[in-house]
Design a protein around this motif. Structure first.
Motif, PDB file in Angstrom:
ATOM      1  N   ARG A  46       0.840  -1.186   0.000  1.00 16.40           N
ATOM      2  CA  ARG A  46       0.000   0.000   0.000  1.00 16.40           C
ATOM      3  C   ARG A  46       0.875   1.235   0.000  1.00 16.40           C
ATOM      4  N   LEU A  47       0.565   2.186  -0.857  1.00 16.60           N
ATOM      5  CA  LEU A  47       1.297   3.440  -0.913  1.00 16.60           C
ATOM      6  C   LEU A  47       0.756   4.391   0.143  1.00 16.60           C
ATOM      7  N   LEU A  48       1.626   5.268   0.607  1.00 13.51           N
ATOM      8  CA  LEU A  48       1.242   6.227   1.644  1.00 13.51           C
ATOM      9  C   LEU A  48       0.837   7.551   1.013  1.00 13.51           C
ATOM     10  N   THR A  49      -0.152   8.196   1.598  1.00  9.20           N
ATOM     11  CA  THR A  49      -0.576   9.503   1.112  1.00  9.20           C
ATOM     12  C   THR A  49       0.369  10.576   1.641  1.00  9.20           C
ATOM     13  N   MET A  50       0.213  11.762   1.109  1.00  9.22           N
ATOM     14  CA  MET A  50       1.049  12.886   1.534  1.00  9.22           C
ATOM     15  C   MET A  50       0.853  13.181   3.019  1.00  9.22           C
ATOM     16  N   ARG A  51      -0.373  13.139   3.489  1.00  9.58           N
ATOM     17  CA  ARG A  51      -0.645  13.399   4.909  1.00  9.58           C
ATOM     18  C   ARG A  51      -0.012  12.339   5.801  1.00  9.58           C
ATOM     19  N   GLU A  52      -0.092  11.088   5.377  1.00  7.20           N
ATOM     20  CA  GLU A  52       0.499  10.011   6.177  1.00  7.20           C
ATOM     21  C   GLU A  52       2.008  10.156   6.269  1.00  7.20           C
ATOM     22  N   ILE A  56       4.257  10.690   9.567  1.00  5.13           N
ATOM     23  CA  ILE A  56       5.380   9.804   9.903  1.00  5.13           C
ATOM     24  C   ILE A  56       6.645  10.610  10.157  1.00  5.13           C
ATOM     25  N   LEU A  57       6.910  11.606   9.304  1.00  6.18           N
ATOM     26  CA  LEU A  57       8.132  12.407   9.425  1.00  6.18           C
ATOM     27  C   LEU A  57       7.972  13.592  10.380  1.00  6.18           C
ATOM     28  N   ALA A  58       6.799  13.749  10.950  1.00  7.80           N
ATOM     29  CA  ALA A  58       6.510  14.825  11.908  1.00  7.80           C
ATOM     30  C   ALA A  58       6.775  16.199  11.299  1.00  7.80           C
ATOM     31  N   THR A  59       6.300  16.390  10.072  1.00  6.30           N
ATOM     32  CA  THR A  59       6.432  17.677   9.392  1.00  6.30           C
ATOM     33  C   THR A  59       5.084  18.056   8.794  1.00  6.30           C
ATOM     34  N   SER A  60       5.073  19.137   8.056  1.00  6.42           N
ATOM     35  CA  SER A  60       3.842  19.569   7.401  1.00  6.42           C
ATOM     36  C   SER A  60       3.796  19.025   5.972  1.00  6.42           C
ATOM     37  N   VAL A  61       2.640  19.123   5.367  1.00 10.74           N
ATOM     38  CA  VAL A  61       2.468  18.677   3.989  1.00 10.74           C
ATOM     39  C   VAL A  61       3.309  19.544   3.052  1.00 10.74           C
ATOM     40  N   SER A  62       3.408  20.828   3.344  1.00  9.39           N
ATOM     41  CA  SER A  62       4.211  21.711   2.477  1.00  9.39           C
ATOM     42  C   SER A  62       5.695  21.357   2.547  1.00  9.39           C
ATOM     43  N   THR A  63       6.158  20.886   3.695  1.00  9.68           N
ATOM     44  CA  THR A  63       7.551  20.446   3.801  1.00  9.68           C
ATOM     45  C   THR A  63       7.774  19.206   2.942  1.00  9.68           C
ATOM     46  N   ILE A  64       6.813  18.318   2.914  1.00 17.04           N
ATOM     47  CA  ILE A  64       6.922  17.125   2.076  1.00 17.04           C
ATOM     48  C   ILE A  64       6.979  17.530   0.606  1.00 17.04           C
TER      49      ILE A  64
END
Length: 154
Positions: A46-52, A56-64
């Motif tokens: 299963r692939l992970l979504t941007m939010r997940e 996991i990385l304890a950051t924001s979506v914009s950082t991803i």
């Protein structure tokens, strides 16, 4: 459990594993034994979504998004967005990112450079000159001015 899922998992395991007896190949009993022994993974992870991933990385979506933009994270393009990609991430890629960016800092008691060691800084030298036994600032100024006049006369 769903019988179709069990069958697909066993076939997936048989496809990527070695048979018990390579001369005879895969037999039905071997596939069943292999599945019972540990065919735990699904055929496609299963692939992970941007939010997940952000969670996991304890950051924001914009950082991803920035990490993707700078090539730090690989992604799978899902959807048909033209202005903004819809991204999904493989769990292995997230694990790899964590391994690549894990670091350990050690506290060092010694000074990092000579500058922080015994050498005096400019403001320390200025204070030392101003408070020296040669007199006040004005006395030093007058002495330098007199020396300059003497040098000019010669």
């Amino acid at each position: 459990m769903n019988d179709v899922w069990i069958q697909k998992s066993a076939l997936y395991y048989a496809k990527f594993a070695e048979p018990l007896d390579p001369d005879q190949g895969w037999r039905r009993e071997d596939v069943q034994l292999a599945f019972v022994a540990g065919a735990r993974e699904q055929p496609i992870r299963r692939l992970l979504t941007m939010r997940e991933v952000a969670e996991i990385l304890a950051t924001s979506v914009s950082t991803i998004r920035d990490l993707v933009l700078h090539g730090e994270l690989a992604y799978v393009k899902v959807g048909r967005g033209t202005e903004r990609n819809h991204m999904a991430f493989a769990p292995e890629e997230i694990e790899s990112f964590i391994k690549r960016h894990t670091q350990r800092d050690y506290a060092v008691a010694a000074p990092k450079t000579m500058r922080y060691g015994t050498r005096k800084r400019a403001h320390e030298l200025a204070v030392e000159r101003a408070t020296s036994d040669e007199g006040s600032f004005m006395a030093q100024y007058e002495a330098r001015r007199a020396a300059a006049k003497e040098a000019k006369k010669k």
